[in-house]
Design a protein around this motif. Structure first.
Motif, PDB file in Angstrom:
ATOM      1  N   GLY A  15      15.901   0.963 -11.087  1.00  7.76           N
ATOM      2  CA  GLY A  15      15.740   0.670 -10.100  1.00  7.76           C
ATOM      3  C   GLY A  15      14.493   0.731  -9.159  1.00  7.76           C
ATOM      4  N   TYR A  16      14.049   2.049  -9.760  1.00  8.46           N
ATOM      5  CA  TYR A  16      12.780   2.550  -9.174  1.00  8.46           C
ATOM      6  C   TYR A  16      11.516   1.864  -9.684  1.00  8.46           C
ATOM      7  CZ  TYR A  16      15.648   7.120  -8.031  1.00  8.46           C
ATOM      8  OH  TYR A  16      16.632   7.770  -7.457  1.00  8.46           O
ATOM      9  N   LEU A  17      11.640   1.518 -10.780  1.00  8.61           N
ATOM     10  CA  LEU A  17      10.765   0.848 -11.604  1.00  8.61           C
ATOM     11  C   LEU A  17      10.489  -0.649 -11.084  1.00  8.61           C
ATOM     12  CD1 LEU A  17       8.519   0.730 -13.950  1.00  8.61           C
ATOM     13  CD2 LEU A  17      10.246  -0.474 -15.124  1.00  8.61           C
ATOM     14  N   SER A  18      11.873  -1.188 -10.722  1.00  6.04           N
ATOM     15  CA  SER A  18      11.623  -2.688 -10.066  1.00  6.04           C
ATOM     16  C   SER A  18      11.030  -2.651  -8.778  1.00  6.04           C
ATOM     17  CB  SER A  18      13.131  -3.103 -10.234  1.00  6.04           C
ATOM     18  OG  SER A  18      13.767  -2.582  -9.394  1.00  6.04           O
ATOM     19  N   GLY A  19      11.221  -1.597  -8.022  1.00  4.46           N
ATOM     20  CA  GLY A  19      10.273  -1.794  -6.844  1.00  4.46           C
ATOM     21  C   GLY A  19       9.040  -1.260  -6.966  1.00  4.46           C
ATOM     22  N   PHE A  20       8.476  -0.815  -7.961  1.00  8.92           N
ATOM     23  CA  PHE A  20       7.072  -0.211  -8.173  1.00  8.92           C
ATOM     24  C   PHE A  20       6.162  -1.176  -8.968  1.00  8.92           C
ATOM     25  CE2 PHE A  20       4.283   1.864 -11.359  1.00  8.92           C
ATOM     26  CZ  PHE A  20       3.358   2.337 -10.221  1.00  8.92           C
ATOM     27  N   GLN A  21       6.576  -1.600 -10.156  1.00 14.19           N
ATOM     28  CA  GLN A  21       5.731  -2.192 -11.077  1.00 14.19           C
ATOM     29  C   GLN A  21       4.955  -3.325 -10.597  1.00 14.19           C
ATOM     30  OE1 GLN A  21       4.465  -1.274 -14.040  1.00 14.19           O
ATOM     31  NE2 GLN A  21       3.031  -3.169 -14.365  1.00 14.19           N
ATOM     32  N   GLN A  22       5.620  -4.360  -9.972  1.00 16.54           N
ATOM     33  CA  GLN A  22       5.145  -5.662  -9.546  1.00 16.54           C
ATOM     34  C   GLN A  22       4.493  -5.339  -8.203  1.00 16.54           C
ATOM     35  OE1 GLN A  22       5.082  -8.308 -11.501  1.00 16.54           O
ATOM     36  NE2 GLN A  22       6.070  -7.275 -12.878  1.00 16.54           N
ATOM     37  N   ASN A  23       4.840  -4.651  -7.558  1.00 15.77           N
ATOM     38  CA  ASN A  23       4.332  -4.243  -5.748  1.00 15.77           C
ATOM     39  C   ASN A  23       3.043  -3.579  -6.217  1.00 15.77           C
ATOM     40  OD1 ASN A  23       6.604  -5.644  -5.158  1.00 15.77           O
ATOM     41  ND2 ASN A  23       7.503  -3.492  -4.412  1.00 15.77           N
ATOM     42  N   ALA A  24       2.849  -2.562  -7.056  1.00 14.99           N
ATOM     43  CA  ALA A  24       1.670  -1.689  -7.139  1.00 14.99           C
ATOM     44  C   ALA A  24       0.736  -2.826  -7.750  1.00 14.99           C
ATOM     45  CB  ALA A  24       2.044  -0.489  -8.067  1.00 14.99           C
ATOM     46  N   THR A  25       0.874  -3.690  -8.802  1.00 10.94           N
ATOM     47  CA  THR A  25       0.118  -4.612  -9.422  1.00 10.94           C
ATOM     48  C   THR A  25      -0.522  -5.345  -8.429  1.00 10.94           C
ATOM     49  OG1 THR A  25       1.327  -4.339 -11.648  1.00 10.94           O
ATOM     50  CG2 THR A  25      -0.113  -6.177 -11.081  1.00 10.94           C
ATOM     51  N   GLN A  26       0.123  -6.144  -7.703  1.00  8.52           N
ATOM     52  CA  GLN A  26      -0.083  -7.107  -6.759  1.00  8.52           C
ATOM     53  C   GLN A  26      -0.750  -6.486  -5.555  1.00  8.52           C
ATOM     54  OE1 GLN A  26       2.539  -9.605  -4.279  1.00  8.52           O
ATOM     55  NE2 GLN A  26       4.288  -8.108  -5.033  1.00  8.52           N
ATOM     56  N   CYS A  27      -0.454  -5.369  -4.971  1.00 10.20           N
ATOM     57  CA  CYS A  27      -1.141  -4.532  -3.859  1.00 10.20           C
ATOM     58  C   CYS A  27      -2.630  -4.326  -4.328  1.00 10.20           C
ATOM     59  CB  CYS A  27      -0.482  -3.410  -3.436  1.00 10.20           C
ATOM     60  SG  CYS A  27       0.979  -3.681  -2.492  1.00 10.20           S
ATOM     61  N   THR A  28      -2.634  -3.836  -5.653  1.00 11.09           N
ATOM     62  CA  THR A  28      -4.045  -3.617  -5.929  1.00 11.09           C
ATOM     63  C   THR A  28      -4.997  -4.766  -5.850  1.00 11.09           C
ATOM     64  OG1 THR A  28      -3.318  -1.939  -7.625  1.00 11.09           O
ATOM     65  CG2 THR A  28      -5.371  -2.702  -7.903  1.00 11.09           C
ATOM     66  N   ALA A  29      -4.566  -6.015  -6.275  1.00  8.70           N
ATOM     67  CA  ALA A  29      -5.380  -7.127  -6.299  1.00  8.70           C
ATOM     68  C   ALA A  29      -5.621  -7.558  -4.812  1.00  8.70           C
ATOM     69  CB  ALA A  29      -4.697  -8.253  -7.149  1.00  8.70           C
ATOM     70  N   THR A  30      -4.378  -7.482  -4.066  1.00 10.73           N
ATOM     71  CA  THR A  30      -4.540  -8.174  -2.615  1.00 10.73           C
ATOM     72  C   THR A  30      -5.251  -7.299  -1.635  1.00 10.73           C
ATOM     73  OG1 THR A  30      -2.456  -7.243  -1.841  1.00 10.73           O
ATOM     74  CG2 THR A  30      -2.339  -9.549  -2.699  1.00 10.73           C
ATOM     75  N   ALA A  31      -5.304  -6.025  -1.713  1.00 12.09           N
ATOM     76  CA  ALA A  31      -6.072  -5.105  -1.031  1.00 12.09           C
ATOM     77  C   ALA A  31      -7.628  -5.254  -1.231  1.00 12.09           C
ATOM     78  CB  ALA A  31      -5.643  -3.564  -1.453  1.00 12.09           C
ATOM     79  N   LEU A  32      -7.890  -5.382  -2.544  1.00 10.22           N
ATOM     80  CA  LEU A  32      -9.289  -5.604  -2.909  1.00 10.22           C
ATOM     81  C   LEU A  32      -9.879  -6.818  -2.343  1.00 10.22           C
ATOM     82  CD1 LEU A  32     -11.741  -4.567  -4.402  1.00 10.22           C
ATOM     83  CD2 LEU A  32     -10.918  -5.684  -6.491  1.00 10.22           C
ATOM     84  N   LYS A  33      -8.919  -7.858  -2.437  1.00 11.06           N
ATOM     85  CA  LYS A  33      -9.348  -8.960  -1.979  1.00 11.06           C
ATOM     86  C   LYS A  33      -9.410  -9.155  -0.640  1.00 11.06           C
ATOM     87  CE  LYS A  33      -6.314 -12.023  -0.429  1.00 11.06           C
ATOM     88  NZ  LYS A  33      -5.509 -12.432   0.792  1.00 11.06           N
ATOM     89  N   GLU A  34      -8.603  -8.357   0.323  1.00 19.34           N
ATOM     90  CA  GLU A  34      -8.803  -8.359   1.817  1.00 19.34           C
ATOM     91  C   GLU A  34     -10.089  -7.366   1.986  1.00 19.34           C
ATOM     92  OE1 GLU A  34      -7.344  -9.944   4.209  1.00 19.34           O
ATOM     93  OE2 GLU A  34      -5.787 -10.815   2.777  1.00 19.34           O
ATOM     94  N   LEU A  35     -10.526  -6.514   1.496  1.00 20.95           N
ATOM     95  CA  LEU A  35     -11.612  -5.638   1.498  1.00 20.95           C
ATOM     96  C   LEU A  35     -13.028  -6.704   1.185  1.00 20.95           C
ATOM     97  CD1 LEU A  35     -10.753  -2.240   0.065  1.00 20.95           C
ATOM     98  CD2 LEU A  35     -10.901  -3.055   2.464  1.00 20.95           C
ATOM     99  N   ALA A  36     -12.788  -7.350   0.054  1.00 16.81           N
ATOM    100  CA  ALA A  36     -14.063  -8.359  -0.386  1.00 16.81           C
ATOM    101  C   ALA A  36     -14.414  -9.455   0.378  1.00 16.81           C
ATOM    102  CB  ALA A  36     -13.690  -8.929  -1.884  1.00 16.81           C
ATOM    103  N   VAL A  37     -13.329  -9.948   1.195  1.00 17.92           N
ATOM    104  CA  VAL A  37     -13.523 -11.164   2.108  1.00 17.92           C
ATOM    105  C   VAL A  37     -14.150 -10.655   3.612  1.00 17.92           C
ATOM    106  CG1 VAL A  37     -11.645 -12.287   1.145  1.00 17.92           C
ATOM    107  CG2 VAL A  37     -11.501 -11.025   3.219  1.00 17.92           C
ATOM    108  N   ARG A  38     -14.654  -9.363   3.600  1.00 21.00           N
ATOM    109  CA  ARG A  38     -15.067  -8.579   4.792  1.00 21.00           C
ATOM    110  C   ARG A  38     -16.260  -7.762   4.114  1.00 21.00           C
ATOM    111  NH1 ARG A  38      -9.648  -8.895   5.400  1.00 21.00           N
ATOM    112  NH2 ARG A  38      -8.677  -9.990   7.513  1.00 21.00           N
ATOM    113  N   PRO A  39     -17.378  -8.310   3.875  1.00 20.35           N
ATOM    114  CA  PRO A  39     -18.413  -7.552   3.199  1.00 20.35           C
ATOM    115  C   PRO A  39     -18.816  -6.281   4.027  1.00 20.35           C
ATOM    116  CG  PRO A  39     -18.992  -9.860   3.385  1.00 20.35           C
ATOM    117  CD  PRO A  39     -17.614  -9.822   4.203  1.00 20.35           C
ATOM    118  N   GLY A  40     -18.842  -6.224   5.347  1.00 17.62           N
ATOM    119  CA  GLY A  40     -19.170  -5.094   6.038  1.00 17.62           C
ATOM    120  C   GLY A  40     -17.958  -4.111   5.931  1.00 17.62           C
ATOM    121  N   VAL A  41     -16.629  -4.521   6.091  1.00 19.25           N
ATOM    122  CA  VAL A  41     -15.595  -3.589   5.590  1.00 19.25           C
ATOM    123  C   VAL A  41     -15.851  -2.982   4.378  1.00 19.25           C
ATOM    124  CG1 VAL A  41     -13.201  -3.412   5.421  1.00 19.25           C
ATOM    125  CG2 VAL A  41     -14.168  -4.588   7.386  1.00 19.25           C
ATOM    126  N   LEU A  42     -16.098  -4.079   3.332  1.00 15.77           N
ATOM    127  CA  LEU A  42     -15.896  -3.505   1.723  1.00 15.77           C
ATOM    128  C   LEU A  42     -17.193  -2.494   1.722  1.00 15.77           C
ATOM    129  CD1 LEU A  42     -15.287  -3.692  -1.080  1.00 15.77           C
ATOM    130  CD2 LEU A  42     -17.197  -5.700  -1.326  1.00 15.77           C
TER     131      LEU A  42
END
Length: 436
Positions: free
Chosen positions: A247-274
């Motif tokens: 259960g712990y893994l089911s709440g971690f693996q996919q979420n950590a993976t996608q959060c890494t990508a989506t957080a980088l995306k949200e930073l990258a679309v704002r060059p000043g913030v990046l």
């Protein structure tokens, strides 16, 4: 009021048409839809459920688990796990007892060493991803999913189970219980099979670990679980250890993976913030940098909406102009992605402002079912992003900053980034694998 005008123009008994319009708006313009609902219909009853969009109302729903239960997805989750689990239960025995257990096993005190562990693993995976001659690599497939699985192996205790098995099984499991509102039988069956596969791997793992000298066991969450003895009347045997660990893994693996990508995306679309985040990444102030990641995830939370089942009639937002009676047996959709942009609570919500009050960020949930592993998550996710930003030249492709590819699944599957090979060889000082 573009959406509401179109929705109201559809005959009330034409449920398929109304549902189709709603799903299209959720898929293509969620932010605009939520803004319109907050302004004009903050508690919005539809054939698929009651959308609750204002910050205080979302908190009200999530703070009353005796009224708003996890009965919408709980049975599916327990089918997938093949056992009871805290996220699928409300109130006594399993939920409160095993939530307390989980908070001991996933201890807050682990955070510093988990951050260091994540940094070492992330750097090693980035070395592998950038070692070839290719000018780009896939941030999701070549980095985030691999690093997350290796952290799960080292911290949670899944060592010895293939990384791809950890990732593919949890993807099928989470798809079945968390993002399968129509209860597609094939998706559900796939999730159940994945849960059984992972259960069997963990059963063998527990058997091996039980046979080891306790003094020589790995210092991980599974080792902690196997060393812990609870009163016999709780019935906490190795099957309960198995169910909780999976259960712990089911709440971690996919979420950590996608959060890494989506957080980088949200930073990258704002060059000043990046640029600001890059400076914070190299400054050695973890709290300062982490604030950029959690603010980025406010714009793209991995759980935008969480469903609850109203088991008794309830007056929501009592005493306000939006006061609404929620009938028993209603499905209620608490919209995190809307609440975090509530103009009456969050100051200038459309602006990117690191360091907002913690209560304004609901990425890790709220109330009885917030993230039981939040202390580990609060360091793992930012560190996975930080290690990328410490690599000169490893950035999303120019013009492709928003190009997350879901590949027909509910989760990001591909995100191309530059490998930065020239920048790494010329500009990166020795010792890049150490924690700054």
């Amino acid at each position: 009021m573009d959406f509401l005008a179109a929705y109201d123009a559809i005959a009330e008994d034409d449920v398929p048409q109304r549902v189709a319009l709603l799903r299209e708006a959720m898929a293509t313009g969620k932010a605009a839809l939520f803004a319109e609902l907050r302004a004009h219909r903050p508690v919005f009853s539809t054939p698929v459920g009651v959308f609750v969009t204002r910050h205080p109302d979302v908190l009200e729903v999530l703070s009353a688990p005796g009224t708003f239960t996890v009965g919408v997805f709980g049975p599916a989750l327990e089918d997938v796990l093949g056992a009871p689990f805290i996220l699928a239960r409300d109130g006594g025995d399993v939920h409160w007892r095993e939530r307390g257990y989980g908070q001991v096993m996933l201890a807050a005190e682990d955070a510093p060493r988990v951050r260091e562990l994540t940094a070492r693993i992330a750097d090693a995976v980035l070395d592998e991803a950038t070692a070839g001659d290719a000018d780009t690599f896939d941030l999701v497939q070549d980095y985030a999913r691999v690093a997350a699985a290796r952290v799960a192996a080292a911290y949670l205790g899944f060592a010895g189970i293939d990384e791809e098995t950890l990732h593919s099984c949890t993807r099928r499991m989470q798809w079945a219980f968390a993002v399968n509102p129509g209860r597609d039988p094939e998706v559900h069956a796939s999730g159940v099979a994945a849960g059984r596969e992972l259960h069997d791997h963990v059963a063998e793992l527990i058997k091996r670990r039980r046979a080891e000298d306790p003094g020589e066991g790995a210092d991980d969450v599974l080792g902690r679980m196997l060393r812990t003895r609870l009163p016999a009347e709780y019935g906490f045997d190795d099957e309960r250890v198995n169910a909780n660990l999976v259960g712990y893994l089911s709440g971690f693996q996919q979420n950590a993976t996608q959060c890494t990508a989506t957080a980088l995306k949200e930073l990258a679309v704002r060059p000043g913030v990046l640029a600001e985040a890059e400076r914070a990444a190299g400054a050695g102030d973890a709290a300062r940098f982490d604030a950029y990641v959690w603010e980025a995830l406010r714009f793209h939370p991995f759980v935008p909406v969480t469903p609850r089942l109203c088991v008794r009639g309830h007056v929501l937002a009592a005493g306000t102009p939006r006061q609404t009676v929620i009938p028993a047996k209603s499905v209620v959709l608490a919209c995190f992605a809307s609440a975090m942009f509530d103009e009456e609570v969050v100051d200038a919500p459309a602006e990117f402002r690191p360091g907002r009050p913690p209560a304004h960020n609901l990425v890790l949930g709220h109330g009885a079912h917030d993230c039981v592993g939040r202390y580990a998550a609060q360091v793992i996710v930012p560190e996975l992003v930080r290690r990328v930003l410490l690599r000169p030249g490893v950035r999303p492709l120019p013009g492709g900053e928003r190009a997350l590819d879901y590949a027909g699944t509910p989760f990001p599957q591909h995100y191309r980034v530059r490998s930065g090979r020239t920048a790494v060889s010329q500009d990166l000082a020795p010792g890049h694998g150490t924690t700054a």
